[in-house]
Design an enzyme around this catalytic site. Structure first.
Site, mmCIF file in Angstrom:
data_model
loop_
_atom_site.group_PDB
_atom_site.id
_atom_site.type_symbol
_atom_site.label_atom_id
_atom_site.label_comp_id
_atom_site.label_asym_id
_atom_site.label_seq_id
_atom_site.Cartn_x
_atom_site.Cartn_y
_atom_site.Cartn_z
ATOM 1 N N HIS A 181 0.394 -1.026 0.123
ATOM 2 C CA HIS A 181 0.096 -0.336 -0.136
ATOM 3 C C HIS A 181 0.721 1.407 0.208
ATOM 4 O O HIS A 181 2.176 1.238 0.378
ATOM 5 C CB HIS A 181 -1.036 0.008 1.217
ATOM 6 C CG HIS A 181 -0.349 -0.211 2.740
ATOM 7 N ND1 HIS A 181 0.239 -1.653 3.209
ATOM 8 C CD2 HIS A 181 0.261 0.829 3.159
ATOM 9 C CE1 HIS A 181 0.538 -2.009 4.275
ATOM 10 N NE2 HIS A 181 0.886 -0.726 4.496
ATOM 11 N N GLN A 249 -3.855 3.809 3.791
ATOM 12 C CA GLN A 249 -3.222 3.489 3.476
ATOM 13 C C GLN A 249 -3.905 2.485 2.348
ATOM 14 O O GLN A 249 -4.396 1.417 2.272
ATOM 15 C CB GLN A 249 -2.759 2.096 4.645
ATOM 16 C CG GLN A 249 -1.244 2.549 5.105
ATOM 17 C CD GLN A 249 -1.313 2.031 6.527
ATOM 18 O OE1 GLN A 249 -2.517 1.599 7.065
ATOM 19 N NE2 GLN A 249 0.107 1.532 6.906
ATOM 20 N N ARG A 279 12.897 -5.395 3.410
ATOM 21 C CA ARG A 279 12.024 -5.892 3.846
ATOM 22 C C ARG A 279 11.099 -5.300 3.627
ATOM 23 O O ARG A 279 10.468 -4.258 3.171
ATOM 24 C CB ARG A 279 11.651 -5.734 5.953
ATOM 25 C CG ARG A 279 11.078 -5.971 6.433
ATOM 26 C CD ARG A 279 10.370 -5.775 8.250
ATOM 27 N NE ARG A 279 9.982 -5.693 8.718
ATOM 28 C CZ ARG A 279 8.263 -5.450 8.695
ATOM 29 N NH1 ARG A 279 8.182 -4.446 7.164
ATOM 30 N NH2 ARG A 279 7.532 -6.204 9.460
ATOM 31 N N ASP A 281 7.412 -5.585 3.426
ATOM 32 C CA ASP A 281 6.061 -5.290 3.989
ATOM 33 C C ASP A 281 4.704 -5.784 4.599
ATOM 34 O O ASP A 281 4.892 -5.600 2.759
ATOM 35 C CB ASP A 281 6.162 -3.869 4.869
ATOM 36 C CG ASP A 281 4.863 -4.137 5.548
ATOM 37 O OD1 ASP A 281 4.973 -3.992 7.072
ATOM 38 O OD2 ASP A 281 4.357 -2.918 5.173
ATOM 39 N N GLU A 323 8.198 -9.820 5.440
ATOM 40 C CA GLU A 323 7.950 -10.247 7.100
ATOM 41 C C GLU A 323 6.232 -10.720 6.143
ATOM 42 O O GLU A 323 4.859 -9.348 5.286
ATOM 43 C CB GLU A 323 7.264 -8.638 7.134
ATOM 44 C CG GLU A 323 7.016 -8.358 8.662
ATOM 45 C CD GLU A 323 5.047 -8.260 8.818
ATOM 46 O OE1 GLU A 323 4.947 -7.854 9.343
ATOM 47 O OE2 GLU A 323 5.068 -7.544 7.191
HETATM 48 C C1 GLC Z 1 3.046 -4.871 9.040
HETATM 49 C C2 GLC Z 1 3.815 -3.407 9.192
HETATM 50 C C3 GLC Z 1 3.085 -3.221 10.783
HETATM 51 C C4 GLC Z 1 2.862 -2.669 9.703
HETATM 52 C C5 GLC Z 1 1.562 -3.820 8.632
HETATM 53 C C6 GLC Z 1 1.355 -1.915 7.634
HETATM 54 O O1 GLC Z 1 2.572 -5.723 9.646
HETATM 55 O O2 GLC Z 1 4.676 -4.818 10.244
HETATM 56 O O3 GLC Z 1 4.332 -2.577 11.670
HETATM 57 O O4 GLC Z 1 0.937 -1.730 10.458
HETATM 58 O O5 GLC Z 1 2.199 -4.214 8.097
HETATM 59 O O6 GLC Z 1 2.287 -1.670 6.609
#
Ligand code: GLC
Length: 649
Positions: A181, A249, A279, A281, A323
């Site tokens: 996003h 977002q 990373r 996300d 992640e």
């Molecule tokens: C990931 C991040 C978290 C965030 C989410 C949205 O899970 O670790 O902190 O709120 O993504 O970007």
């Protein structure tokens, strides 16, 4: 002499002509990598996109990024091509921090590199620092400009300087790539809102509720308390836009090849600024499919494979970390399974290990942990788990009902026990956490809190109970030993090296007040850090304990992340064995996760092949396994191997 290669056509010919001014060696190197990884790229793109122009466009992007790649990073490319396991080495220790909370800004972080070195850190992950939207921004996870650093942290030039400094010290820099996003204020969203059709297609926009309602039937809610639902009405768009996380977002439409090309460019630009690892996300959410939870869809892995191939061709020094906070059966795909094995991320967070360690500490029982990890599918040997005890997020009790049932527990009841326990709502609890995003519909209650507060340091200090404090520190070190001993980079979260407690001042900051994850995102108290050399202090005990874990870890080839760890039950429910059998040598870790001494039979250890005179690496002493039983003090953590061969000097 000109190389005797056959005349190339297609992407190779295009790359050759675009790179020609770079000289023969550079062109040949690039073409070698293109030949090596083009099939991965083509195959993955073919799985997702039907745009014949996409590949030539990407080759153009890649050639231009390579031409801009600084010489020192080209050298790093060569080094890491010769050392493709650079992130798997036992000496890799990670640290995650918010730049501002750790050291005010990027120059401040640079000045603190010696502190990180002292702790043994070689891999630094700075939390989101690219320019976020003003106002609430989810800790930076709502990016409005991927080409600029957040104003108060510095400039892109400061980022380059920091990366250079880290590289000079043999360290690496990881940044978040928020790719599911963008902020509503990102120019793509602004242009969509201004009516540009091209940009409207960067997002999932629905004119009425038909689409959203259909999707909602099978979608979970990530932030049910402060951002219920997955779609947000936008007046300017005259439509509902997909917003998995907060209303500001906006989820990107990854089925649009333009979005793919934009991110390919962003990735290569970050690589050329010296970023070593991205990373990825919330990567699980990238692809949407009606009738599913729109997570872990096969296209996610194809997209990652394509982006990974592009990075390898242009900037082979760069790595990816996924992640994906998803179930055990889904998460391994982020390291690559089937056709994607070895072709997607190099690292992925081991959320299950983290959850199971906290569960074992609360229950004083390792049996479910063993069960859950035993069922974990194997990862490719070239990829690694990133292990951790705490991070900036809450802890969600991702426990399979089946794993709980296997040890005679009810999954729902156990999750509820863990929430009560870590919220400090049970008389037998040592923890001081807070419930995050209670969801009455599912009964879910995630937990916020710092490692030290969750592990009992805060409660012991409040009660002025020295014995409880000693136990809490031993508990923390034992938990960290499990994390450091698993294989794959352990990631420390800023402040845990000093056993920092919950920071309740978050409620005074308007943008943070409704998000108690800020409870465990404190500012670095540098005055307290001064105590790290004093073994009589909590800070000193934690810091030196972690330094020791890191040093011993770095010295053990058996902890190279290519190998697997098998978790094994013992005759005591509180005692865990972690067995590693790489060619480098057998290693058996023994952990007592309770505050009472435990006993197991020596044969439970020796039957795995360890000699009766073993060596305990953490304390560097011999351990006799000749008696029938062996006593394990509260929270003991032993890393056993054969006695080391000492070279006479
Ligand atoms: C990931 C991040 C978290 C965030 C989410 C949205 O899970 O670790 O902190 O709120 O993504 O970007």
């Amino acid at each position: 002499m000109h190389s005797a290669r056959p005349a190339a056509t297609g992407p190779t010919a295009l790359a050759r002509s675009l790179l020609a001014p770079e000289g023969e060696a550079e062109v040949d190197g690039f073409v070698d990598r293109l030949d090596r990884w083009l099939p991965d790229l083509v195959q993955a793109l073919g799985q997702v996109y039907q745009d014949p122009q996409l590949l030539p466009r990407l080759v153009g992007l890649m050639a231009s990024a390579r031409r801009q790649r600084p010489t020192r990073l080209r050298e790093l490319d060569r080094t890491r091509l010769l050392r493709p396991d650079w992130l798997q080495l036992p000496g890799v220790i990670g640290y995650a921090a918010y730049a501002d909370r750790f050291a005010d800004d990027l120059q401040g972080v640079r000045a603190r590199v010696p502190y990180l070195r002292e702790l043994g850190v070689t891999y630094l992950h700075l939390m989101p620092l690219l320019k976020p939207r003003p106002g609430p921004n989810d800790g930076g996870y709502a990016v409005m400009d991927y080409n600029a650093v957040r104003d108060d942290l510095g400039t892109m030039a400061d980022l380059v300087d920091l990366a250079d400094t880290l590289h000079e010290q043999g360290m690496s820099l990881t940044l978040d790539l928020v790719l599911n996003h963008v902020a509503r204020e990102h120019q793509w969203a602004e242009r969509a809102r201004a009516g540009e059709e091209r940009y409207r297609e960067y997002f999932h926009v629905f004119a009425d509720r038909t689409g959203p309602d259909a999707y909602e039937r099978s979608l979970p809610e990530v932030f049910p308390a402060f951002a219920p639902g997955n779609f947000t009405w936008d007046d300017a768009l005259q439509g509902w836009v997909w917003t998995t996380f907060n209303a500001w977002q906006w989820d990107l439409n990854w089925s649009n090849p333009d979005v793919f090309a934009e991110f390919a460019e962003i990735i290569l630009s970050l690589a050329n600024h010296g970023i070593d690892c991205l990373r990825l996300d919330a990567i699980a959410f990238l692809w949407k499919r009606e009738g599913t939870d729109s997570q872990n869809q096969p296209e996610v892995h194809a997209i990652t494979q394509a982006l990974r191939a592009i990075a390898r061709i242009v900037a082979p020094a760069m790595a990816f970390k996924a992640e994906a906070i998803v179930g055990p059966q889904q998460v391994v795909a982020y390291l690559g399974t089937g056709a994607h094995a070895g072709k997607v991320s190099d690292l992925a967070y081991h959320n299950s290990l983290m959850v199971q360690v906290w569960s074992a500490l609360a229950a004083r029982d390792v049996r479910m942990l063993v069960r859950a990890l035993e069922r974990f599918p194997a990862k490719p040997p070239t990829a690694s788990w990133a292990t951790y005890l705490r991070c900036h997020d809450d802890i969600g009790w991702a426990i399979d009902d089946e794993d709980a049932a296997a040890v005679g527990w009810d999954g729902g009841a156990h999750r509820s026990f863990l929430s009560d326990f870590y919220a400090g709502e049970r008389p037998d609890s040592f923890a001081r956490g807070e419930v995050f995003q209670a969801n009455p519909a599912t009964g879910d209650r995630r937990i916020s809190g710092s490692a030290a507060s969750l592990a009992g340091v805060e409660a012991a200090l409040d009660a002025d109970d020295q014995h409880a404090l000693d136990l809490a520190i031993a508990r923390l070190l034992c938990a960290h030993a499990i994390v450091f001993g698993f294989g794959g980079p352990p990631l420390l979260f800023m402040g845990d090296e000093l056993a920092l407690l919950n920071d309740r001042t978050y409620s005074e900051v308007p943008e943070h007040a409704d998000d108690n994850r800020w409870l465990h995102r404190p500012r670095m108290p540098w005055d307290l850090a001064e105590r790290r050399h004093d073994p009589a202090t909590i800070e000193g005990r934690m810091f030196q304990g972690l330094v020791r874990l890191g040093r011993v870890r770095a010295s053990l080839d058996s902890l190279h992340a290519s190998g697997e760890t098998a978790m094994v039950e013992t005759s005591s429910p509180s005692v865990l064995l972690a067995v590693r059998r790489p060619a480098a040598g057998l290693m058996i870790q023994v952990y007592n996760v309770s505050e009472t001494g435990q006993q197991i039979a020596s044969a439970e250890i020796t039957r795995h092949g360890l000699p009766a005179l073993a060596w305990e690496r953490l304390a560097d002493r011999s351990v006799q396994l000749t008696e029938p039983t062996i006593d394990l003090p509260p929270y003991s953590a032993w890393w056993l191997t054969e006695p080391p061969v000492r070279v006479a000097t």
